[in-house]
Design an enzyme around this catalytic site. Structure first.
Site, PDB file in Angstrom:
ATOM      1  N   ASP A  75      19.317 -32.241  -0.469  1.00 46.04           N
ATOM      2  CA  ASP A  75      19.722 -30.897  -0.907  1.00 46.04           C
ATOM      3  C   ASP A  75      20.913 -30.373  -0.099  1.00 46.04           C
ATOM      4  O   ASP A  75      20.853 -30.316   1.135  1.00 46.04           O
ATOM      5  CB  ASP A  75      18.575 -29.897  -0.719  1.00 46.04           C
ATOM      6  CG  ASP A  75      17.378 -30.176  -1.587  1.00 46.04           C
ATOM      7  OD1 ASP A  75      17.257 -31.292  -2.111  1.00 46.04           O
ATOM      8  OD2 ASP A  75      16.540 -29.272  -1.721  1.00 46.04           O
ATOM      9  N   GLU A 328      12.893 -25.018  -8.806  1.00 48.43           N
ATOM     10  CA  GLU A 328      13.353 -25.133  -7.421  1.00 48.43           C
ATOM     11  C   GLU A 328      14.807 -24.712  -7.263  1.00 48.43           C
ATOM     12  O   GLU A 328      15.591 -24.732  -8.196  1.00 48.43           O
ATOM     13  CB  GLU A 328      13.234 -26.593  -6.967  1.00 48.43           C
ATOM     14  CG  GLU A 328      11.882 -27.203  -7.285  1.00 48.43           C
ATOM     15  CD  GLU A 328      11.582 -28.384  -6.406  1.00 48.43           C
ATOM     16  OE1 GLU A 328      10.957 -28.157  -5.361  1.00 48.43           O
ATOM     17  OE2 GLU A 328      11.977 -29.510  -6.745  1.00 48.43           O
TER      18      GLU A 328
HETATM   19  C1  FRU Z   1      14.347 -30.100  -3.757  1.00 46.94           C
HETATM   20  C2  FRU Z   1      13.314 -29.771  -2.699  1.00 46.94           C
HETATM   21  C3  FRU Z   1      13.402 -28.309  -2.312  1.00 46.94           C
HETATM   22  C4  FRU Z   1      12.880 -28.342  -0.901  1.00 46.94           C
HETATM   23  C5  FRU Z   1      13.357 -29.677  -0.383  1.00 46.94           C
HETATM   24  C6  FRU Z   1      12.431 -30.346   0.572  1.00 46.94           C
HETATM   25  O1  FRU Z   1      14.848 -31.402  -3.649  1.00 46.94           O
HETATM   26  O2  FRU Z   1      12.035 -30.093  -3.172  1.00 46.94           O
HETATM   27  O3  FRU Z   1      12.667 -27.478  -3.160  1.00 46.94           O
HETATM   28  O4  FRU Z   1      13.375 -27.252  -0.179  1.00 46.94           O
HETATM   29  O5  FRU Z   1      13.555 -30.499  -1.502  1.00 46.94           O
HETATM   30  O6  FRU Z   1      12.900 -31.590   0.947  1.00 46.94           O
END
Ligand code: FRU
Length: 482
Positions: A75, A328
């Site tokens: 991310d 997300e």
């Molecule tokens: C998206 C996610 C986010 C979270 C992160 C954890 O890829 O699931 O929602 O903050 O990855 O690794």
């Protein structure tokens, strides 16, 4: 488009705006989401992509470059202002990524339990096709953040050289679980921020002086707690200003509908079928399928002070009850269309988080309305804006397993899509025909207007731009704009 025989019509959404503090929550309905399958091609050869090229991410080559040899990268977000402009600071572009050590003995799928926020920088005038991002290391001093694992968020440049990093403070309680990659005691989650300073000189960018403040924990009413559901989501803060409400700062985040897991019952509004629709499901049918286990929402909060250290929850702006369990990394992107501000809410979601009877690809989903809180119209009628190439006629494979059977080997090619100014969409590479990623994807471009989105295949090479292309559009010198 003409209705597809055998499928229900999508819900009618007015896009009308409501007061951000009111309790209207827009629904991404089963009628809406079933348009994904209504628009999917049932005649493709098994394992091809069954979605329209307009909503499919172009194919990432298997021999993609590794962004950094020491850390996996997933991310990612840019340094922004409150209008989602991407800021060049003293001649540098700066990005923030979740990172995990590639050489610590765990695998890429165990990254979530070992996540830290790292940062990268490169000169604003660099060639994005050739010049690498320089890795600046972890953003926060070891052990200084709230929680023991840092998950996604967003970073804003404030006055002078101050930055506010909004992030998810995740706390795992069980060391064995961390090493094994899940299955133990559910983690705590809080939304936090850290106020610190950015510095830059001829050689590099660095940060210091971070002070961490816990901002929000789920209330159990509007937003589900871990006591109510060990698999709850409460994370991914993104803050912004709304020109319709000057002086206020809002935050969107990922949540789940409050209440104990399994107690929710789907409603007619969650289904959203038009009266007399011959292809509608009955409420009983849906509830007996167990679709009520999936209760994703996009939360809203408003800052109570100028320092952004105190926040109040507002009701969710979108719910995906009985449709999908995860919405997300939500973001609000305001675009002027024919003299009127249109609010695009983008959020990422997975194949495996859909409710019983629903099917869609990993990718980014979009919703458009006249305000932050509005009766959001899903883009392309379905909500799907950009999915990984997937044959939706076949079941999904395990997201982290090797791709097997006939399914398209690119169904998990990329995730965590983030829409930047000019419709540039960045994401990270997860799994391309079994080759695992942990590096940023080629950036792609989507054009969107009037609730219709379309992949721009004239951008870059057949729609694929430079890897990790997160250009800046506003320059700041530290003393102000230049
Ligand atoms: C998206 C996610 C986010 C979270 C992160 C954890 O890829 O699931 O929602 O903050 O990855 O690794």
């Amino acid at each position: 488009p003409a209705p597809t025989p055998g499928f229900p019509l999508p819900t009618e959404h007015t896009q009308e705006a409501f007061d951000p503090a009111s309790d209207f929550t827009s629904k991404w309905t089963r009628a809406d989401a079933s348009q994904i399958m209504a628009q999917s091609d049932t005649t493709v050869a098994p394992g091809q992509n069954s979605m329209s090229p307009d909503v499919t991410m172009p194919e990432i080559p298997e021999d993609f470059p590794t962004m950094n040899e020491d850390v996996w990268v997933w991310d990612t977000w840019s340094l922004t202002d409150e209008h989602a402009n991407q800021i060049s600071y003293k001649g540098y572009d700066v990005i923030f990524s979740l990172v995990a050590d590639r050489h610590a003995g765990y695998n890429f799928d165990q990254r979530h339990w070992n996540a830290r926020i790292g940062f990268f920088f490169r000169k604003t005038n660099a060639d994005p096709a050739k010049d690498k991002w320089n890795y600046g290391g972890h953003l926060f001093v070891d052990g200084s953040s709230i929680g023991n694992t840092e998950w996604s968020g967003s970073t804003r440049l404030m006055q002078g050289n101050h930055v506010n990093v909004f992030y998810t403070a995740t706390t795992f309680h069980d060391v064995a679980e961390r090493n094994a990659g899940g299955g133990g005691i559910a983690p705590d989650a809080a939304i936090a921020k850290a106020l610190g300073n950015i510095h830059a000189n001829e050689e590099r960018v660095w940060f210091d002086g971070f002070e961490h403040t816990k901002l929000l924990e789920p209330d159990g009413e509007m937003y589900q707690t871990k006591e109510q559901n060990p698999g709850f989501a409460f994370r991914d803060p993104f803050t912004f200003a709304d020109p319709a409400h000057p002086g206020k700062t809002f935050m969107v985040f990922e949540g789940n509908t409050g209440g104990n897991r399994g107690e929710y019952q789907c409603t007619e509004e969650d289904l959203g079928y038009r009266e007399g629709d011959a292809n509608a499901e009955s409420l009983d049918e849906v509830n007996s399928s167990g679709a009520y286990y999936q209760t994703g929402n996009v939360g809203l909060a408003v800052a109570d002070n100028k320092d952004l250290t105190k926040w109040s929850f507002l009701p969710p702006i979108l719910s995906a009850n009985c449709v999908n369990d995860q919405t997300e990394r939500p973001q609000i992107f305001i675009q002027n269309e024919d003299g009127k501000n249109k609010y695009y809410l983008y959020t990422i979601s997975h194949q495996f988080t859909y409710a019983a009877g629903m099917r869609g690809p990993d990718g980014v989903y979009g919703f458009v309305g006249d305000g932050v809180r509005s009766d959001y119209q899903p883009v392309n009628n379905s909500g799907l804006a950009l999915g990984s190439p997937t044959d939706l006629n076949l079941p999904a494979n395990n997201p982290s397993g090797t791709i097997s059977g006939q399914q398209n080997g690119r169904q998990f090619q990329a995730y965590s899509h983030y829409v930047q100014p000019n419709g540039l969409v960045q994401s990270f590479i997860d799994n391309v025909n079994g080759v695992r990623g942990g590096s940023l994807s080629p950036t792609v471009k989507i054009n969107f207007k009037n609730g219709i989105t379309q992949v721009d295949r004239s951008f870059g090479q057949n729609g694929l731009g430079p890897f990790g292309y997160l250009p800046t559009n506003v320059k700041v010198g530290g003393e102000g704009l230049y």
